[in-house]
Design an enzyme around this catalytic site. Structure first.
Site, mmCIF file in Angstrom:
data_model
loop_
_atom_site.group_PDB
_atom_site.id
_atom_site.type_symbol
_atom_site.label_atom_id
_atom_site.label_comp_id
_atom_site.label_asym_id
_atom_site.label_seq_id
_atom_site.Cartn_x
_atom_site.Cartn_y
_atom_site.Cartn_z
ATOM 1 N N ASP A 1 -4.406 1.869 11.329
ATOM 2 C CA ASP A 1 -5.792 1.553 11.639
ATOM 3 C C ASP A 1 -5.834 1.075 13.097
ATOM 4 O O ASP A 1 -5.891 1.894 14.007
ATOM 5 C CB ASP A 1 -6.244 0.496 10.622
ATOM 6 N N GLY B 1 0.784 -1.234 0.000
ATOM 7 C CA GLY B 1 0.000 0.000 0.000
ATOM 8 C C GLY B 1 0.815 1.284 0.000
ATOM 9 O O GLY B 1 0.410 2.289 -0.579
ATOM 10 N N ARG C 1 -5.910 0.258 -6.207
ATOM 11 C CA ARG C 1 -4.671 0.902 -5.760
ATOM 12 C C ARG C 1 -4.291 2.081 -6.662
ATOM 13 O O ARG C 1 -3.660 3.030 -6.221
ATOM 14 C CB ARG C 1 -3.504 -0.098 -5.757
ATOM 15 N N PHE D 1 -13.812 2.795 5.270
ATOM 16 C CA PHE D 1 -12.844 2.020 4.503
ATOM 17 C C PHE D 1 -12.506 2.775 3.227
ATOM 18 O O PHE D 1 -13.376 3.084 2.422
ATOM 19 C CB PHE D 1 -13.383 0.628 4.184
ATOM 20 N N GLU E 1 4.159 4.207 5.908
ATOM 21 C CA GLU E 1 2.982 3.331 5.832
ATOM 22 C C GLU E 1 1.823 4.089 5.179
ATOM 23 O O GLU E 1 1.783 5.322 5.204
ATOM 24 C CB GLU E 1 2.647 2.873 7.271
ATOM 25 N N ASP E 2 0.911 3.339 4.581
ATOM 26 C CA ASP E 2 -0.242 3.974 3.943
ATOM 27 C C ASP E 2 -1.266 4.441 4.975
ATOM 28 O O ASP E 2 -1.771 5.550 4.913
ATOM 29 C CB ASP E 2 -0.895 3.032 2.911
HETATM 30 P P1 IMP Z 1 -3.478 -2.039 11.337
HETATM 31 O O1 IMP Z 1 -2.528 -3.121 11.781
HETATM 32 O O2 IMP Z 1 -4.891 -2.349 11.714
HETATM 33 O O3 IMP Z 1 -3.075 -0.662 11.765
HETATM 34 O O4 IMP Z 1 -3.537 -2.180 9.783
HETATM 35 C C1 IMP Z 1 -2.980 -1.377 8.878
HETATM 36 C C2 IMP Z 1 -3.181 -2.031 7.534
HETATM 37 O O5 IMP Z 1 -4.552 -2.400 7.324
HETATM 38 C C3 IMP Z 1 -2.857 -1.059 6.442
HETATM 39 O O6 IMP Z 1 -1.505 -1.141 6.091
HETATM 40 C C4 IMP Z 1 -3.795 -1.489 5.343
HETATM 41 O O7 IMP Z 1 -3.186 -2.514 4.587
HETATM 42 C C5 IMP Z 1 -4.990 -2.067 6.037
HETATM 43 N N1 IMP Z 1 -6.100 -1.098 6.126
HETATM 44 C C6 IMP Z 1 -6.607 -0.549 7.245
HETATM 45 N N2 IMP Z 1 -7.612 0.300 6.968
HETATM 46 C C7 IMP Z 1 -7.724 0.302 5.617
HETATM 47 C C8 IMP Z 1 -8.589 1.014 4.701
HETATM 48 O O8 IMP Z 1 -9.450 1.834 5.050
HETATM 49 N N3 IMP Z 1 -8.395 0.745 3.376
HETATM 50 C C9 IMP Z 1 -7.459 -0.123 2.924
HETATM 51 N N4 IMP Z 1 -6.628 -0.797 3.750
HETATM 52 C C10 IMP Z 1 -6.766 -0.585 5.085
HETATM 53 MG MG MG Z 2 -0.769 -2.075 4.239
#
Ligand code: IMP
Ligand code: MG
Length: 182
Positions: A102, A43, A164, A151, A98-99
């Site tokens: 979350d 991402g 993407r 999302f 990082e993208d």
């Molecule tokens: P975390 O471990 O929950 O913080 O996850 C982060 C990862 O979840 C990101 O690098 C994304 O790959 C994915 N992710 C979380 N929210 C979204 C979203 O709204 N759209 C797309 N990917 C997401």
């Molecule tokens: Mg990711």
């Protein structure tokens, strides 16, 4: 776009100017010179390619691949490295790119792994942050945009590997079903 169930949340032009600002800030914060950017696959690839060009300093680039287990079933925080770095980071100033942050599970694990390799410094830059979803605390030094719990796709972010390549960051109407891969 509306026909696809996509609604623009952050248009390309706002992304462009914010990323340029972040680049200037990062360059100012690392006056000493070289910086290793570590982009998280897949991402963050789009973001890092723009951010790297906005940082007027010597930088080097590496990539790390990460997969999470049972994201939707448990908050156990188990994360697996699917592609490790090509080179050592000991003694280097490291910026993880990082993208989106979350739950924070991915980055809190990753930072733990990277700290063990003794970088000189370790910070995080994320394009997007959804603070309301946080399960594990993460110390984010640079955030592009805070967004609500929706999302999003585009500018590198996917839903099941789609979207993407959208220039804008869009909300996927209805969101992803909870048991689908993020
Ligand atoms: P975390 O471990 O929950 O913080 O996850 C982060 C990862 O979840 C990101 O690098 C994304 O790959 C994915 N992710 C979380 N929210 C979204 C979203 O709204 N759209 C797309 N990917 C997401
Ligand atoms: Mg990711």
């Amino acid at each position: 776009m509306e026909a696809d169930g996509l609604r623009i949340l952050i248009p390309a032009e706002r992304i462009r100017s914010r990323v340029a600002e972040m680049g200037r800030q990062i360059a100012a914060d690392y006056p000493g010179g070289s910086l290793r950017l570590i982009a998280i696959l897949k991402g963050a690839c789009f973001f890092v390619s723009d951010l790297a060009r906005a940082i007027d300093r010597d930088i080097s680039l590496d990539f790390m691949g990460i997969a999470s287990y049972g994201r939707n079933k448990t908050s156990s925080g188990e994360v697996r490295v699917t592609k490790d770095l090509d080179s050592e980071i000991a003694g280097l100033d490291v910026l993880v790119v990082e993208d989106i942050v979350d739950t924070g599970i991915t980055l809190s694990y990753l930072c733990h792994v990277l700290q063990q390799r003794k970088p000189r410094s370790l910070r995080i830059a994320t394009l997007l942050d959804k603070p309301s979803r946080r399960i594990k605390p993460v110390d984010v030094a640079y955030t592009g945009f805070q967004i609500p719990d929706e999302f999003v796709v585009g500018y590198g972010l996917d839903y099941a590997e789609q979207y993407r390549n959208l220039a804008d960051i869009c909300v996927l109407a209805g969101g992803p079903p909870e048991d689908k891969p993020r």
